[in-house]
Write an enzyme that holds these catalytic residues in place. Structure first.
Site, PDB file in Angstrom:
ATOM      1  N   PRO A 103     -40.681 -27.120  19.277  1.00 32.96           N
ATOM      2  CA  PRO A 103     -40.618 -27.471  20.861  1.00 32.96           C
ATOM      3  C   PRO A 103     -39.201 -27.377  21.396  1.00 32.96           C
ATOM      4  O   PRO A 103     -38.395 -27.979  20.776  1.00 32.96           O
ATOM      5  CB  PRO A 103     -41.333 -28.875  21.069  1.00 32.96           C
ATOM      6  N   GLY A 105     -36.248 -28.461  23.926  1.00 33.07           N
ATOM      7  CA  GLY A 105     -35.905 -29.915  24.724  1.00 33.07           C
ATOM      8  C   GLY A 105     -36.531 -30.954  24.144  1.00 33.07           C
ATOM      9  O   GLY A 105     -36.771 -31.936  25.314  1.00 33.07           O
ATOM     10  N   GLY A 107     -35.403 -32.811  21.260  1.00 35.18           N
ATOM     11  CA  GLY A 107     -34.799 -33.680  20.359  1.00 35.18           C
ATOM     12  C   GLY A 107     -34.874 -33.097  18.927  1.00 35.18           C
ATOM     13  O   GLY A 107     -34.172 -33.717  17.916  1.00 35.18           O
ATOM     14  N   LEU A 108     -35.536 -31.901  18.667  1.00 27.31           N
ATOM     15  CA  LEU A 108     -35.702 -31.294  17.276  1.00 27.31           C
ATOM     16  C   LEU A 108     -34.743 -30.541  16.817  1.00 27.31           C
ATOM     17  O   LEU A 108     -34.685 -29.642  15.787  1.00 27.31           O
ATOM     18  CB  LEU A 108     -37.153 -31.245  16.902  1.00 27.31           C
ATOM     19  N   ALA A 112     -30.190 -25.237  18.171  1.00 29.58           N
ATOM     20  CA  ALA A 112     -29.200 -25.152  17.119  1.00 29.58           C
ATOM     21  C   ALA A 112     -29.818 -24.500  16.137  1.00 29.58           C
ATOM     22  O   ALA A 112     -29.380 -23.382  15.602  1.00 29.58           O
ATOM     23  CB  ALA A 112     -28.683 -26.400  16.563  1.00 29.58           C
ATOM     24  N   ASP A 154     -26.544 -31.174  14.758  1.00 32.14           N
ATOM     25  CA  ASP A 154     -27.728 -30.227  14.702  1.00 32.14           C
ATOM     26  C   ASP A 154     -27.425 -28.893  14.088  1.00 32.14           C
ATOM     27  O   ASP A 154     -28.255 -28.605  13.259  1.00 32.14           O
ATOM     28  CB  ASP A 154     -28.238 -29.723  16.231  1.00 32.14           C
TER      29      ASP A 154
HETATM   30  C1  MEV Z   1     -28.757 -34.295  19.863  1.00 33.27           C
HETATM   31  O1  MEV Z   1     -29.429 -33.862  18.697  1.00 33.27           O
HETATM   32  C2  MEV Z   1     -27.762 -35.396  19.315  1.00 33.27           C
HETATM   33  C3  MEV Z   1     -26.465 -35.780  20.342  1.00 33.27           C
HETATM   34  O2  MEV Z   1     -25.919 -36.841  19.623  1.00 33.27           O
HETATM   35  C4  MEV Z   1     -25.820 -34.881  20.802  1.00 33.27           C
HETATM   36  C5  MEV Z   1     -24.845 -34.349  19.846  1.00 33.27           C
HETATM   37  O3  MEV Z   1     -24.518 -34.604  18.744  1.00 33.27           O
HETATM   38  O4  MEV Z   1     -24.307 -32.998  20.199  1.00 33.27           O
HETATM   39  C6  MEV Z   1     -27.398 -36.551  21.537  1.00 33.27           C
END
Ligand code: MEV
Length: 321
Positions: A103, A105, A107-108, A112, A154
């Site tokens: 998915p 947006g 956080g996975l 990247a 990431d």
């Molecule tokens: C995003 O997966 C992790 C954060 O620390 C942003 C980053 O490290 O670039 C929130």
């Protein structure tokens, strides 16, 4: 160009979960991240023009230095494609198909993973051989278009897989695992922008540097303990570190009520620790289970709060030797 086999023309970029230290990594602290088997597979062939297709999103973009114009997602993809192609001047045209199984947006590490897969695929077409670390570095041009000031964690874990300790400006360290990590990932389905969350935490830091630094330093200490826990197979310790990290993310205003409820459900179902993972403010949470059977029970408990949780095993063999 000699005919290449399917295997020679594909490259994978993995998704990730951050186990400890998100946001601190943007500000020079170390973080602990794990690559997962879900990710992005990119296939490349020579074409008449540069073209990037993203499935299952149904998007087709040509590289463009222009960030404006077209639907926002499309313009960003076109700009990111142009940014990575800049590193291959005067190369034959490439047609890249990216099959995305993450998915966006959430956080996975979806952006990247696409960047790493696209760079890996272009390397194959142009017969460039480099280490996973170098692929991660090259894919930062892509990630900067999406996230402005990414730390690079990431991209590093997407390219290297396994468990890594990442600290800006230092070599990425692969962490040996004494036993598998059974992770359960739950998606709150609340959209969140990494760029905005990083900006929010940076604004908190600007307002009260000492207070925020104290929390970043505490996460750095948790990362150190977490690395030892992984190497020793001490899952109870890793779980405690994750639980403490969650309280720091709460202080930093990154835990939504729904993510909190999902983490609580996981812990009530036996998780050794549970926390928001990635940028927060929405997106995903991750819980640590004792083993595969426990992970399935936790998955069902999370699903009762918000659907589509999945189990991800990070096996010792997945960490780079
Ligand atoms: C995003 O997966 C992790 C954060 O620390 C942003 C980053 O490290 O670039 C929130």
């Amino acid at each position: 160009m000699a005919e290449k086999s399917q295997a020679q023309r594909t490259a994978f970029g993995g998704g990730k979960v951050i186990l400890l230290g998100e946001h601190g990594v943007v500000h020079g602290r170390p973080g602990l991240a794990a690559g997962i088997r879900r990710g992005v597979m990119a296939t490349v062939e020579a074409g008449e023009r540069h073209l990037l297709e993203c499935e299952p999103w149904g998007l087709k973009v040509e590289p463009s230095p222009d960030r404006e114009g077209g639907a926002r997602g499309e313009a960003t993809l076109a700009h990111a494609f142009a940014a990575v192609l800049d590193a291959y001047p005067d190369s034959p045209k490439a047609h890249v198909r990216a099959q995305i199984d993450l998915p966006g947006g959430a956080g996975l590490g979806c952006s990247a993973a696409i960047g790493v897969a696209v760079v890996g695929a272009l390397d194959r077409l142009y017969a460039q051989v480099r280490s996973p670390e170098a692929v991660a570095e090259a894919s930062m041009a892509w990630e900067r278009v999406f996230h402005g000031n990414p730390s690079g964690i990431d991209n590093a874990v997407s390219a290297m897989g396994g468990v890594v300790v990442f600290r800006r400006g230092e070599e990425v360290r692969a962490v040996p695992l004494a036993r598998s990590l059974w992770l359960v990932v739950g998606n709150s389905e609340q959209p969140s922008s990494t760029k905005d969350m990083v900006a929010n935490v940076t604004a908190l830091h600007t307002a009260d540097a000492a207070w925020v630094d104290q929390r970043f330093d505490a996460m750095a200490a948790l990362t150190e303990r977490g690395e030892v826990a992984c190497a020793q197979g001490d899952l109870a310790l890793l779980g405690r570190c994750m639980a403490e990290n969650q309280e720091i993310l709460r202080d930093l205003e990154l835990v939504t009520p729904r993510l909190d409820a999902m983490c609580r459900a996981a812990v009530s179902a036996g998780a050794l620790g549970a926390k928001v993972t990635g940028a927060g403010g929405g997106g995903c949470m991750v819980a640590l289970a004792e083993d595969e059977a426990a992970a399935e029970i936790i998955r069902q408990a999370i699903d009762r709060v918000a659907g589509s949780a999945f189990v991800a095993e990070v096996a010792p063999s997945m960490t780079a030797q």
